[in-house]
Design a protein around this motif. Sequence first.
Motif, PDB file in Angstrom:
ATOM      1  N   ARG A  65       7.837 -24.290  61.935  1.00 33.70           N
ATOM      2  CA  ARG A  65       6.632 -25.052  61.675  1.00 33.70           C
ATOM      3  C   ARG A  65       5.663 -24.094  60.982  1.00 33.70           C
ATOM      4  O   ARG A  65       4.822 -24.691  60.085  1.00 33.70           O
ATOM      5  N   SER A  66       5.439 -23.174  61.442  1.00 30.32           N
ATOM      6  CA  SER A  66       4.386 -22.129  61.109  1.00 30.32           C
ATOM      7  C   SER A  66       4.509 -20.742  61.256  1.00 30.32           C
ATOM      8  O   SER A  66       5.434 -20.386  62.309  1.00 30.32           O
ATOM      9  N   VAL A  79       7.616 -24.190  57.276  1.00 28.84           N
ATOM     10  CA  VAL A  79       7.044 -22.833  56.339  1.00 28.84           C
ATOM     11  C   VAL A  79       7.910 -22.941  55.048  1.00 28.84           C
ATOM     12  O   VAL A  79       7.545 -22.111  54.274  1.00 28.84           O
ATOM     13  N   LEU A  80       8.764 -23.761  54.922  1.00 29.79           N
ATOM     14  CA  LEU A  80       9.744 -24.014  53.683  1.00 29.79           C
ATOM     15  C   LEU A  80      10.036 -25.190  53.686  1.00 29.79           C
ATOM     16  O   LEU A  80      11.178 -25.702  54.438  1.00 29.79           O
ATOM     17  N   VAL A  81       9.960 -25.889  52.625  1.00 29.26           N
ATOM     18  CA  VAL A  81      10.290 -27.422  52.510  1.00 29.26           C
ATOM     19  C   VAL A  81      11.086 -27.427  51.171  1.00 29.26           C
ATOM     20  O   VAL A  81      11.817 -28.401  51.003  1.00 29.26           O
ATOM     21  N   THR A 131       8.221 -23.485  48.405  1.00 33.11           N
ATOM     22  CA  THR A 131       6.771 -24.113  48.787  1.00 33.11           C
ATOM     23  C   THR A 131       7.093 -24.755  50.326  1.00 33.11           C
ATOM     24  O   THR A 131       7.911 -25.066  50.635  1.00 33.11           O
ATOM     25  N   ALA A 132       5.902 -24.325  50.923  1.00 32.66           N
ATOM     26  CA  ALA A 132       5.565 -24.851  52.331  1.00 32.66           C
ATOM     27  C   ALA A 132       5.387 -26.208  52.421  1.00 32.66           C
ATOM     28  O   ALA A 132       4.686 -26.938  51.373  1.00 32.66           O
ATOM     29  N   SER A 133       5.169 -26.914  53.744  1.00 27.97           N
ATOM     30  CA  SER A 133       4.694 -28.364  53.727  1.00 27.97           C
ATOM     31  C   SER A 133       3.322 -28.432  53.453  1.00 27.97           C
ATOM     32  O   SER A 133       2.721 -29.564  52.936  1.00 27.97           O
ATOM     33  N   ASP A 134       2.570 -27.518  53.373  1.00 29.08           N
ATOM     34  CA  ASP A 134       1.234 -27.545  53.001  1.00 29.08           C
ATOM     35  C   ASP A 134       0.926 -27.248  51.775  1.00 29.08           C
ATOM     36  O   ASP A 134      -0.261 -27.051  51.406  1.00 29.08           O
ATOM     37  N   ASP A 192      10.515 -35.038  52.003  1.00 31.43           N
ATOM     38  CA  ASP A 192       8.942 -34.967  52.613  1.00 31.43           C
ATOM     39  C   ASP A 192       8.626 -34.949  53.927  1.00 31.43           C
ATOM     40  O   ASP A 192       9.675 -35.332  54.773  1.00 31.43           O
ATOM     41  N   ALA A 193       7.272 -35.190  54.322  1.00 34.41           N
ATOM     42  CA  ALA A 193       6.855 -35.150  55.818  1.00 34.41           C
ATOM     43  C   ALA A 193       7.451 -36.371  56.301  1.00 34.41           C
ATOM     44  O   ALA A 193       7.633 -36.517  57.547  1.00 34.41           O
ATOM     45  N   SER A 194       7.544 -37.399  55.732  1.00 34.27           N
ATOM     46  CA  SER A 194       8.140 -38.650  56.305  1.00 34.27           C
ATOM     47  C   SER A 194       9.710 -38.758  56.396  1.00 34.27           C
ATOM     48  O   SER A 194      10.392 -39.523  57.013  1.00 34.27           O
ATOM     49  N   GLY A 195      10.326 -37.628  56.050  1.00 30.85           N
ATOM     50  CA  GLY A 195      11.696 -37.564  56.031  1.00 30.85           C
ATOM     51  C   GLY A 195      12.517 -38.320  54.791  1.00 30.85           C
ATOM     52  O   GLY A 195      13.807 -38.368  54.977  1.00 30.85           O
TER      53      GLY A 195
END
Length: 357
Positions: A65-66, A79-81, A131-134, A192-195
């Motif tokens: 996650r981090s 950390v990687l999406v 790219t990370a999620s942030d 994305d973050a919502s899956g």
Amino acid sequence: MTAMRKYLLALMCLQLPVLAHAERPSPASVAAPVNQPERYARRCQSQASQRTVKPQGTMLWGTRRSWDTEKVADERSSVLVSVGLEPLQSADGQVKALQLEGGRLVPASITALAPRAPTGTGIIGTVLQGTASDGKPVEVAICGAEPSPEDPGMVWYRIEAWNAVAQDWENPCVALNRVPDPRALALSGVWDASGAHHDVPGKFTFACENGALTKCVNWGYKPWARRDGQALADFHQACTRMARADYCGNGRSHTHEDTALDIYDRLGVLARTTESSAGWELALASFEAAWAPDGATCLARTRDGRALETILRECPNRFRTGAALDLGEGDRCTVSRADASPTTALLRNQSYGREGP
């Protein structure tokens, strides 16, 4: 697949991560920056034993996650999406870009009509921009490529990402005791973050071995494949919701460690278990939910034992209560989607009932 084998696969793959990493430096002790030539020279080197963090729930990507272990990160962070196929940060001089061919990365100059080059030809050591999620950039190095014994068209990649906190290359995949050095699959598009999955030109996802994206591939739902003329991409997406008990389709999981499942679908990739075995007792199992790519279409109960009312509050106006709906074969819904028919679901599952909060 026998009932016993399918049960063991579902049981093994749905465990929450039990990790063992050493302490990560706190933000106050971030390592000194490393220049680019030295950074690339250090990629794909043998690493010391992996650092661990505590279990933090089920995973979509299977990644950390981090990089900062002192930071409490949401389960929908990583950390990687996503990773770009070009431009390449560092590569063989003749390789200018990569392309994804099913479950296999190849140099862009190699086409499906050309003779297949040996796995990993031209791409080992390549550094890609991820790219990370942030939204922050993260460099990713391809350190190895291993064809799947079950499907030579699918390749397992050993990857490392640049950890800007430690100023070192690390495997971004979360390690489990049974998988201490996890690999990754290359899947088209991004989540994305919502899956939710999105087809993004020039982007792909390194899905780590212990995440739901890869578990569903291992169960037979390869998003690049077809069965009986039907694409499996939507089945894979529905499976990722089911694997994490993401009822609302918002990226939130509702499952526990060591959860046993019986999974079955309308195409017969996985069939309903009809006999008890040493690891699956039919008398203790019951229908849980039916699944579409954007979450559950109906529920009989929750997997982790929480009251259905908590799910109704989590995603208000998504489900409606009322008379039970019979889907056949003993599967009966207690609540169903207000905007979709439960009969359109691609997957269903049974699990053991359990008491919870």
